[in-house]
Write an enzyme that holds these catalytic residues in place. Structure first.
Site, mmCIF file in Angstrom:
data_model
loop_
_atom_site.group_PDB
_atom_site.id
_atom_site.type_symbol
_atom_site.label_atom_id
_atom_site.label_comp_id
_atom_site.label_asym_id
_atom_site.label_seq_id
_atom_site.Cartn_x
_atom_site.Cartn_y
_atom_site.Cartn_z
ATOM 1 N N LYS A 30 5.642 -4.070 -3.623
ATOM 2 C CA LYS A 30 6.172 -4.291 -2.670
ATOM 3 C C LYS A 30 6.718 -5.256 -2.000
ATOM 4 C CE LYS A 30 9.415 -0.100 -4.087
ATOM 5 N NZ LYS A 30 8.472 1.198 -4.086
ATOM 6 N N PHE A 59 6.310 9.882 -5.649
ATOM 7 C CA PHE A 59 6.473 8.887 -6.238
ATOM 8 C C PHE A 59 5.852 7.612 -6.662
ATOM 9 C CE2 PHE A 59 8.616 5.053 -7.917
ATOM 10 C CZ PHE A 59 9.596 5.670 -8.911
ATOM 11 N N ASP A 61 -1.229 5.984 -2.019
ATOM 12 C CA ASP A 61 0.105 5.019 -2.751
ATOM 13 C C ASP A 61 0.838 4.298 -1.659
ATOM 14 O OD1 ASP A 61 2.123 3.521 -3.038
ATOM 15 O OD2 ASP A 61 2.488 5.142 -5.477
HETATM 16 C C1 LIG Z 1 8.450 1.640 -5.956
HETATM 17 C C2 LIG Z 1 7.394 2.712 -6.197
HETATM 18 C C3 LIG Z 1 6.575 2.558 -7.144
HETATM 19 C C4 LIG Z 1 6.295 1.744 -8.130
HETATM 20 O O1 LIG Z 1 6.506 0.254 -7.732
HETATM 21 P P1 LIG Z 1 7.158 -0.510 -9.067
HETATM 22 O O2 LIG Z 1 6.551 -2.366 -8.690
HETATM 23 O O3 LIG Z 1 8.353 -0.011 -8.761
HETATM 24 O O4 LIG Z 1 6.073 -0.031 -9.915
HETATM 25 C C5 LIG Z 1 5.196 3.095 -6.369
HETATM 26 N N1 LIG Z 1 5.359 3.526 -5.629
HETATM 27 C C6 LIG Z 1 5.344 3.976 -4.815
HETATM 28 C C7 LIG Z 1 5.414 4.660 -3.235
HETATM 29 C C8 LIG Z 1 6.904 3.455 -4.491
HETATM 30 O O5 LIG Z 1 7.098 3.224 -3.370
#
Ligand SMILES: *Cc1c(COP(=O)(O)O)cnc(C)c1O
Length: 396
Positions: free
Chosen positions: A243, A127, A214
């Protein structure tokens, strides 16, 4: 009827106030927060250091523009470089934007090396966000369906399969980078092994690919280190995070090292709000507080405690198939779907999440105490036991 676009299936609760690891709803009921706004509120709610930083910054400066120098942005980039081992940083406002920056950086790196249609390896179950490029990178058809045509230039590989990466290296000269979450979050809390990531690092070196992690969800202390790759015996070229970095204020960062550090030049990328004085001061306060309160080691200890207690309390059932994760990013996979579990938890005053239908996910604030971690673990164990006593078993 609500005037909101119904893009979320919301639970029937609204919070008005928070304090540490607890939230309070409109009726004054108290909930133990096992999710922290999806790994965002690492310092919990209304942390005194954040409250003070908000007041201080409100009195001084919220936004100027990247047309001008921003001292807090410089300081935050330097602090992030220090804790991550990276060299440079670009600031956006979310995880998806951090990944967009990384994807653009990889493509530019490819073009600089004469690759006309640069491609990035991404994993099944990944994701990476909801923008067009990041949903194309995401390995979940449900997130992509209806939004075709997808952005091209992504090559999919199964996770923890080095041979698949070798095959791609041998057959696809367009590849310029590899991008993955060290622990897949939305995909069900699946870790990539250190062996796998080390092997990928080697292949990236041999091929001149950028290794991009990521760490939007895993970063900022969540897994018990500043970033999940630390202690795994390698260093990536690009790291994205968001986050937990802002503790609720929107910020995303794309960090880069060595050859990747100076790929972007003037005009290559930008963001109006990205890295404004307000949010950078919040993130500086987050980093300082994580350090001052030793919250990385707390994440390790409390994560281990929750694992141990849930395992002990569910020892009599075969229905808990696997406990996965790292630090305070935990997944408990059941042998069946548990559609009612989140609502049952809510009624018990517990906020938890279920991903992939059958995996109970915990992402509590890093400030969680031993007593709160015990309460959370016991609550989750009870929910697992009662779900498995009633919900039908599903095979998948
Ligand atoms: C939450 C998340 C995203 C997206 O972040 P947003 O702030 O919602 O755009 C991307 N990569 C990972 C691994 C995530 O957990």
């Amino acid at each position: 009827m609500s005037a909101l676009m119904p893009t979320y299936a919301r639970l029937p609760v609204t919070f008005t106030r928070g304090e540490g690891t607890y939230l309070f709803d409109t009726e004054g009921r108290r909930y133990l927060d096992g999710i922290a706004g999806i790994a965002v509120n690492g310092l919990g709610h209304a942390h005194p250091a954040i409250v003070a930083a908000i007041r201080q910054q409100a009195d001084n400066l919220v936004h100027t523009s990247n047309l001008y120098g921003i001292a807090a942005q410089e300081q935050l980039a330097a602090r992030l470089a220090e804790v991550s081992g990276m060299d440079t940083c670009f600031f956006g406002n979310s995880g998806a934007e951090a990944n967009e920056a990384a994807i653009k950086l990889a493509r530019l790196h490819g073009h600089n090396r004469g690759v006309e249609k640069p491609a990035i390896i991404v994993l099944e179950g990944a994701f990476h966000g909801r923008t067009l490029a990041t949903l194309s990178a995401t390995g979940n058809r449900k997130i992509q369906a209806g939004f075709e045509p997808l952005v091209s230039g992504f090559v999919r590989a199964p996770r923890n399969d080095v041979e698949a990466i070798r095959q791609i290296a041998a057959n696809n000269p367009d590849v310029v980078a590899f991008m993955a979450e060290p622990v897949q979050g939305e995909g069900g809390v699946h870790e990539l092994s250190a062996d796998y990531l080390q092997a990928v690092r080697q292949i990236c070196d041999q091929q001149g690919w950028l290794m991009m992690l990521d760490e939007v969800q895993t970063g900022n202390g969540r897994t018990g280190d500043w970033f999940a790759y630390q202690g795994m015996g390698f260093v990536p070229d690009v790291v994205t995070t968001a986050k937990g970095l802002g503790n609720g204020f929107p910020i995303g960062a794309c960090l880069a090292r060595s050859a990747a550090a100076d790929v972007f030049g003037p005009g290559h990328h930008g963001s109006t709000y990205g890295g404004n004085p307000f949010v950078c001061n919040m993130a500086l306060t987050v980093i300082e507080t994580l350090e001052k309160e030793a919250l990385l080691s707390n994440a390790k200890r409390m994560g281990a405690l929750i694992r141990k207690l849930v395992a002990e309390k569910t020892a009599g059932t075969d229905s808990l198939v696997e406990i996965r994760g790292k630090g305070l990013m935990l997944g408990f996979q059941l042998d069946r779907d548990c559609p009612g579990l989140v609502t049952d938890a809510l009624h018990k005053g517990l906020l938890v999440n279920v991903t992939c239908g059958n995996t109970v996910r915990l992402l509590p604030p890093l400030v969680i105490s031993e007593a709160e971690a015990t309460e959370l673990a016991e609550g989750v164990a009870d929910l697992i036991l009662s779900t498995c006593a009633t919900a039908p078993q599903t095979s998948r």
